[in-house]
Write a protein that holds these residues in place. Sequence first.
Motif, mmCIF file in Angstrom:
data_model
loop_
_atom_site.group_PDB
_atom_site.id
_atom_site.type_symbol
_atom_site.label_atom_id
_atom_site.label_comp_id
_atom_site.label_asym_id
_atom_site.label_seq_id
_atom_site.Cartn_x
_atom_site.Cartn_y
_atom_site.Cartn_z
ATOM 1 N N HIS A 15 0.866 -1.188 0.000
ATOM 2 C CA HIS A 15 0.000 0.000 0.000
ATOM 3 C C HIS A 15 0.898 1.233 0.000
ATOM 4 O O HIS A 15 1.737 1.403 0.896
ATOM 5 N N THR A 19 -2.988 9.322 0.082
ATOM 6 C CA THR A 19 -3.682 9.472 -1.207
ATOM 7 C C THR A 19 -2.743 10.057 -2.246
ATOM 8 O O THR A 19 -2.761 9.661 -3.423
ATOM 9 N N ARG A 22 -0.541 7.262 -3.435
ATOM 10 C CA ARG A 22 -1.308 6.347 -4.287
ATOM 11 C C ARG A 22 -1.459 6.928 -5.692
ATOM 12 O O ARG A 22 -1.278 6.241 -6.700
ATOM 13 N N GLN A 25 1.804 6.704 -7.606
ATOM 14 C CA GLN A 25 2.094 5.368 -8.121
ATOM 15 C C GLN A 25 1.278 5.078 -9.375
ATOM 16 O O GLN A 25 1.803 4.543 -10.355
ATOM 17 N N VAL A 26 0.005 5.449 -9.370
ATOM 18 C CA VAL A 26 -0.834 5.256 -10.553
ATOM 19 C C VAL A 26 -0.294 6.075 -11.725
ATOM 20 O O VAL A 26 -0.190 5.579 -12.856
ATOM 21 N N ARG A 57 -5.920 -4.249 -9.954
ATOM 22 C CA ARG A 57 -5.573 -3.268 -8.925
ATOM 23 C C ARG A 57 -5.453 -1.872 -9.525
ATOM 24 O O ARG A 57 -5.920 -0.894 -8.953
ATOM 25 N N LEU A 58 -4.808 -1.775 -10.691
ATOM 26 C CA LEU A 58 -4.686 -0.469 -11.337
ATOM 27 C C LEU A 58 -6.064 0.086 -11.668
ATOM 28 O O LEU A 58 -6.333 1.280 -11.458
ATOM 29 N N ARG A 60 -8.885 -0.526 -10.157
ATOM 30 C CA ARG A 60 -9.551 -0.113 -8.916
ATOM 31 C C ARG A 60 -9.017 1.224 -8.423
ATOM 32 O O ARG A 60 -9.796 2.091 -7.986
ATOM 33 N N GLU A 61 -7.709 1.406 -8.510
ATOM 34 C CA GLU A 61 -7.116 2.668 -8.060
ATOM 35 C C GLU A 61 -7.556 3.830 -8.960
ATOM 36 O O GLU A 61 -7.831 4.937 -8.479
ATOM 37 N N ALA A 64 -11.069 4.632 -7.888
ATOM 38 C CA ALA A 64 -11.173 5.221 -6.548
ATOM 39 C C ALA A 64 -10.588 6.625 -6.496
ATOM 40 O O ALA A 64 -11.143 7.521 -5.845
ATOM 41 N N LEU A 65 -9.475 6.845 -7.188
ATOM 42 C CA LEU A 65 -8.775 8.133 -7.069
ATOM 43 C C LEU A 65 -9.250 9.168 -8.084
ATOM 44 O O LEU A 65 -9.258 10.372 -7.799
#
Length: 324
Positions: A15, A19, A22, A25-26, A57-58, A60-61, A64-65
Amino acid sequence: MTLTAKVKQEIAAVHPGSTQARAAQVSSILRFAGGLQVISRRYIIEAEVSGEPAALRLARELAALFAVRPRIGRAAGSSDPDAYAVRVLEQGEMLARQTGLMDGRGQIVRGLPNRLAIGNPEVLAAVWRGAFLAAGTLTDPGRSASLDIATPNHETAMALVGAAGRLGIEAKAREVRGVNRVVLREPEAIGRMLTVIGAEEARREWDGIRQRRETRATANRLVNFDDANLRRSAQAAVAACARVERAFEILGDDVPEHLRYAGELRLRHRDASLDELGQQADPPMTKDAVAGRIRRLLALADREAQQRGVPGTEAGLPDDHDLG
């Protein structure tokens, strides 16, 4: 499973933290795994990642973001049989601005956005983690050991080098067969970067392989060193015996008893070291005492040979003996 795959599997579960991290990273994954395309005047973002879990995972991120709805599918034409493509077909321009692929003037960014390249350590670690997930490779320890990232262009490579520098890790930009890469070669730097991005288990395995190989290399060097010493000792013993035999021929009965004893000791134990010769003596002698007596025996014989005009003790050496 290769070391590269193990690192990616491990850091995919890390993780990033805040935010901001995160999002960094994306953004990094999008920058290094794909990019921004314009199709029919519409901005589309596509990233190719290895493995369905990483793609999910990408996605989902991103949802979410950035509140976008990516599509996931097999990557066509990829050299990786497990490659998946994550595509954003709607709101691509907005996402490009938010992730730094595009600047405020609508220009495509060639490097990394400043907020990522000069971010705090958590953000910088997320940038490197995303870059490795997207385009990283870790090779086995050895002469050509490296951790490297394939980058889209020189500007991105230099930005990633700068990010590593801010983490206290030395990295270098290289162009290899037309591909820009960021490379870490020093074992300490590789280990530190693996720790920074969260691949502690992979680091322990990598360090273990490196230590085993270094141990084997050291052992091989010692064996070779010992072999060389043994060869030199054997050659020295052969030479000493040949010269002692010649000394006895030159001097005949005119050899002082203590020197004769040392010479005969040498001839009786041809393979022994000077230490071992001293232990065989009665009474025992030090190796220096044995060596001194043999040296005086040879010197006495050489002086006698010179006075008589006959070959000295070195005439007794084997033809293939190297005096040097």
